[in-house]
Motif scaffolding. Sequence first.
Motif, PDB file in Angstrom:
ATOM      1  N   LEU A   1       0.740  -1.253  -0.054  1.00  0.00           N
ATOM      2  CA  LEU A   1       0.006  -0.027   0.039  1.00  0.00           C
ATOM      3  C   LEU A   1       0.819   1.217   0.040  1.00  0.00           C
ATOM      4  O   LEU A   1       0.687   2.082  -0.654  1.00  0.00           O
ATOM      5  CB  LEU A   1      -0.890   0.087   1.212  1.00  0.00           C
ATOM      6  CG  LEU A   1      -1.688   1.212   1.367  1.00  0.00           C
ATOM      7  CD1 LEU A   1      -2.847   1.215   0.072  1.00  0.00           C
ATOM      8  CD2 LEU A   1      -2.671   1.135   2.785  1.00  0.00           C
ATOM      9  N   ASN A   2       1.882   1.221   0.848  1.00  0.00           N
ATOM     10  CA  ASN A   2       2.659   2.469   0.740  1.00  0.00           C
ATOM     11  C   ASN A   2       3.655   2.671  -0.413  1.00  0.00           C
ATOM     12  O   ASN A   2       3.662   3.764  -0.837  1.00  0.00           O
ATOM     13  CB  ASN A   2       3.739   2.132   1.994  1.00  0.00           C
ATOM     14  CG  ASN A   2       3.019   2.717   3.487  1.00  0.00           C
ATOM     15  OD1 ASN A   2       2.457   2.939   3.398  1.00  0.00           O
ATOM     16  ND2 ASN A   2       3.894   1.830   4.576  1.00  0.00           N
ATOM     17  N   GLU A   3       3.806   1.460  -0.996  1.00  0.00           N
ATOM     18  CA  GLU A   3       4.474   1.677  -2.629  1.00  0.00           C
ATOM     19  C   GLU A   3       3.297   2.409  -3.531  1.00  0.00           C
ATOM     20  O   GLU A   3       3.689   3.294  -4.248  1.00  0.00           O
ATOM     21  CB  GLU A   3       4.875   0.382  -3.053  1.00  0.00           C
ATOM     22  CG  GLU A   3       6.074  -0.118  -2.310  1.00  0.00           C
ATOM     23  CD  GLU A   3       6.518  -1.633  -2.828  1.00  0.00           C
ATOM     24  OE1 GLU A   3       6.032  -1.998  -3.698  1.00  0.00           O
ATOM     25  OE2 GLU A   3       7.479  -2.076  -1.963  1.00  0.00           O
TER      26      GLU A   3
ATOM     27  N   ALA B   1       3.026   6.096  -2.786  1.00  0.00           N
ATOM     28  CA  ALA B   1       4.259   6.750  -3.124  1.00  0.00           C
ATOM     29  C   ALA B   1       4.180   6.901  -4.610  1.00  0.00           C
ATOM     30  O   ALA B   1       4.867   8.120  -5.041  1.00  0.00           O
ATOM     31  CB  ALA B   1       5.468   5.917  -2.618  1.00  0.00           C
ATOM     32  N   THR B   2       3.696   6.061  -5.562  1.00  0.00           N
ATOM     33  CA  THR B   2       3.561   6.331  -6.885  1.00  0.00           C
ATOM     34  C   THR B   2       2.558   6.943  -7.483  1.00  0.00           C
ATOM     35  O   THR B   2       2.609   7.536  -8.367  1.00  0.00           O
ATOM     36  CB  THR B   2       3.588   4.707  -7.509  1.00  0.00           C
ATOM     37  OG1 THR B   2       4.745   3.700  -7.048  1.00  0.00           O
ATOM     38  CG2 THR B   2       3.400   4.847  -9.148  1.00  0.00           C
ATOM     39  N   ASN B   3       1.365   6.745  -6.639  1.00  0.00           N
ATOM     40  CA  ASN B   3       0.305   7.315  -7.156  1.00  0.00           C
ATOM     41  C   ASN B   3      -0.416   8.454  -6.458  1.00  0.00           C
ATOM     42  O   ASN B   3      -1.388   9.221  -6.841  1.00  0.00           O
ATOM     43  CB  ASN B   3      -0.923   6.222  -7.270  1.00  0.00           C
ATOM     44  CG  ASN B   3      -0.465   5.225  -8.404  1.00  0.00           C
ATOM     45  OD1 ASN B   3      -0.711   5.403  -9.448  1.00  0.00           O
ATOM     46  ND2 ASN B   3       0.223   4.033  -7.786  1.00  0.00           N
TER      47      ASN B   3
ATOM     48  N   GLU C   1       3.981   4.125  15.038  1.00  0.00           N
ATOM     49  CA  GLU C   1       4.973   3.519  15.889  1.00  0.00           C
ATOM     50  C   GLU C   1       6.395   3.709  15.119  1.00  0.00           C
ATOM     51  O   GLU C   1       7.380   3.782  16.010  1.00  0.00           O
ATOM     52  CB  GLU C   1       4.706   1.889  15.576  1.00  0.00           C
ATOM     53  CG  GLU C   1       5.754   0.990  16.291  1.00  0.00           C
ATOM     54  CD  GLU C   1       5.650   1.157  17.713  1.00  0.00           C
ATOM     55  OE1 GLU C   1       6.600   0.458  18.319  1.00  0.00           O
ATOM     56  OE2 GLU C   1       4.637   1.767  18.428  1.00  0.00           O
ATOM     57  N   GLU C   2       6.607   3.875  13.722  1.00  0.00           N
ATOM     58  CA  GLU C   2       8.053   3.681  13.212  1.00  0.00           C
ATOM     59  C   GLU C   2       8.551   4.852  12.792  1.00  0.00           C
ATOM     60  O   GLU C   2       9.612   5.285  12.832  1.00  0.00           O
ATOM     61  CB  GLU C   2       7.865   2.528  12.351  1.00  0.00           C
ATOM     62  CG  GLU C   2       7.404   1.281  12.914  1.00  0.00           C
ATOM     63  CD  GLU C   2       7.203   0.298  11.548  1.00  0.00           C
ATOM     64  OE1 GLU C   2       7.514   0.542  10.436  1.00  0.00           O
ATOM     65  OE2 GLU C   2       7.082  -0.969  11.823  1.00  0.00           O
ATOM     66  N   THR C   3       7.666   5.700  12.022  1.00  0.00           N
ATOM     67  CA  THR C   3       8.148   6.928  11.594  1.00  0.00           C
ATOM     68  C   THR C   3       6.976   8.347  11.819  1.00  0.00           C
ATOM     69  O   THR C   3       6.586   8.925  11.032  1.00  0.00           O
ATOM     70  CB  THR C   3       8.066   6.917   9.870  1.00  0.00           C
ATOM     71  OG1 THR C   3       6.819   6.394   9.250  1.00  0.00           O
ATOM     72  CG2 THR C   3       9.211   6.014   9.629  1.00  0.00           C
ATOM     73  N   PRO C   4       6.854   8.601  13.274  1.00  0.00           N
ATOM     74  CA  PRO C   4       5.791   9.525  13.306  1.00  0.00           C
ATOM     75  C   PRO C   4       6.332  10.946  12.876  1.00  0.00           C
ATOM     76  O   PRO C   4       5.347  11.788  12.849  1.00  0.00           O
ATOM     77  CB  PRO C   4       5.769   9.605  14.703  1.00  0.00           C
ATOM     78  CG  PRO C   4       6.917   8.838  15.393  1.00  0.00           C
ATOM     79  CD  PRO C   4       7.358   7.878  14.284  1.00  0.00           C
ATOM     80  N   HIS C   5       7.562  11.091  12.566  1.00  0.00           N
ATOM     81  CA  HIS C   5       8.172  12.561  12.257  1.00  0.00           C
ATOM     82  C   HIS C   5       7.746  12.777  10.747  1.00  0.00           C
ATOM     83  O   HIS C   5       8.072  13.822  10.178  1.00  0.00           O
ATOM     84  CB  HIS C   5       9.769  12.514  12.410  1.00  0.00           C
ATOM     85  CG  HIS C   5      10.387  11.512  11.799  1.00  0.00           C
ATOM     86  ND1 HIS C   5      10.378   9.994  12.294  1.00  0.00           N
ATOM     87  CD2 HIS C   5      11.335  11.266  10.554  1.00  0.00           C
ATOM     88  CE1 HIS C   5      11.211   9.223  11.278  1.00  0.00           C
ATOM     89  NE2 HIS C   5      11.579  10.162  10.362  1.00  0.00           N
ATOM     90  N   LEU C   6       7.518  11.643  10.042  1.00  0.00           N
ATOM     91  CA  LEU C   6       6.989  11.780   8.524  1.00  0.00           C
ATOM     92  C   LEU C   6       5.476  12.005   8.186  1.00  0.00           C
ATOM     93  O   LEU C   6       5.007  11.667   9.193  1.00  0.00           O
ATOM     94  CB  LEU C   6       7.544  10.762   7.722  1.00  0.00           C
ATOM     95  CG  LEU C   6       9.120  10.317   7.499  1.00  0.00           C
ATOM     96  CD1 LEU C   6       9.321   9.088   7.118  1.00  0.00           C
ATOM     97  CD2 LEU C   6       9.910  11.630   7.251  1.00  0.00           C
ATOM     98  N   PRO C   7       5.012  12.793   7.187  1.00  0.00           N
ATOM     99  CA  PRO C   7       3.478  12.578   7.047  1.00  0.00           C
ATOM    100  C   PRO C   7       2.776  11.261   6.897  1.00  0.00           C
ATOM    101  O   PRO C   7       3.439  10.397   6.507  1.00  0.00           O
ATOM    102  CB  PRO C   7       3.495  13.586   5.637  1.00  0.00           C
ATOM    103  CG  PRO C   7       4.820  14.068   5.463  1.00  0.00           C
ATOM    104  CD  PRO C   7       5.799  13.230   6.256  1.00  0.00           C
ATOM    105  N   ALA C   8       1.477  11.168   7.431  1.00  0.00           N
ATOM    106  CA  ALA C   8       1.131   9.864   7.437  1.00  0.00           C
ATOM    107  C   ALA C   8       0.551   9.618   6.155  1.00  0.00           C
ATOM    108  O   ALA C   8       0.903  10.604   5.169  1.00  0.00           O
ATOM    109  CB  ALA C   8      -0.311  10.027   8.163  1.00  0.00           C
ATOM    110  N   PRO C   9       0.424   8.255   5.652  1.00  0.00           N
ATOM    111  CA  PRO C   9      -0.142   8.058   4.210  1.00  0.00           C
ATOM    112  C   PRO C   9      -0.876   8.793   3.750  1.00  0.00           C
ATOM    113  O   PRO C   9      -1.048   8.891   2.420  1.00  0.00           O
ATOM    114  CB  PRO C   9      -0.463   6.479   4.660  1.00  0.00           C
ATOM    115  CG  PRO C   9       0.156   6.029   5.786  1.00  0.00           C
ATOM    116  CD  PRO C   9       0.343   7.299   6.611  1.00  0.00           C
ATOM    117  N   PHE C  10      -2.252   9.363   4.539  1.00  0.00           N
ATOM    118  CA  PHE C  10      -3.251  10.085   4.031  1.00  0.00           C
ATOM    119  C   PHE C  10      -3.736  11.055   5.163  1.00  0.00           C
ATOM    120  O   PHE C  10      -3.133  10.706   6.384  1.00  0.00           O
ATOM    121  CB  PHE C  10      -4.280   9.326   3.522  1.00  0.00           C
ATOM    122  CG  PHE C  10      -4.482   8.045   4.034  1.00  0.00           C
ATOM    123  CD1 PHE C  10      -5.122   7.778   5.302  1.00  0.00           C
ATOM    124  CD2 PHE C  10      -3.819   6.936   3.447  1.00  0.00           C
ATOM    125  CE1 PHE C  10      -5.213   6.427   5.925  1.00  0.00           C
ATOM    126  CE2 PHE C  10      -4.123   5.568   3.678  1.00  0.00           C
ATOM    127  CZ  PHE C  10      -4.615   5.235   5.040  1.00  0.00           C
TER     128      PHE C  10
END
Length: 262
Positions: free
Chosen positions: A76-78, A81-83, A108-117
Amino acid sequence: MKVICLHGKGTSGAIFRSQTSSFRAKLPDQSIEFDFVDGPFEGSAAAGVDLFYPPPYFSWWENDTVDDVRAAVARLNEYIATNGPYDAALMFSQGCVLGSSALLFHQEETPHLPAPFKSAIFVCGGPPMRILEELGFHVSAQARERDVASRNALAQQADNSAILTQGSNRWTGLESIDGGLSEEELRREIQCPYRIPIPTVHIYGFKDPRYAAGVHLSAICQPEKRRTYNHEGGHEIPRTLNVNYAIAESVRWALAEGEKCV
């Protein structure tokens, strides 16, 4: 605005497009692109689906294991990232498990980055119980028992024979397991070390055997950023006018709140 749409197990993007057409038609005032994605695994139809829709039918994973869900989240993340980017995710049933898992792993793993949506609309969904426990959430024994029983009841109430003999009367919920608990009492059955931080909408019906699962999913989201709506039906998206307008308004709210949180 762009919304990724994640269907339920044993259906498809095309089926989900049809299932959501009535309330999406109530959103003519907003320019929204809905991206209906197919799961990667082709298989049998969900209970009752083949009465209304032809194949193919897809799922997001083949086995309900933590590793399989993690692999699905990676795919899903891939795709995102593409679409993407996506302003929101609209999800039904198994799609809710996928989307909520993606948000939990992100937190849990990357809270400093934007969420997937930026926001999420969960329809007739439940939380990923195995993922919650792996991430340190405490799920009560009662909640685990109810989760298993509700899946079995859903299979019975949604199957072809129930549809053909009982129609909409087949939806009877899971009263013997839910025990008449209030939504707040159900939410307290899951203790959260953290919660999904983006704005969320939770749409469920009290006649759905998975009703408590929908409430449990709302429990792992921020109370001040969540909105709930009980459509009073079963494991479906009712197409009555009042329900359509209510869901459309909830989608508008989610998109607007997501923009505020950027």
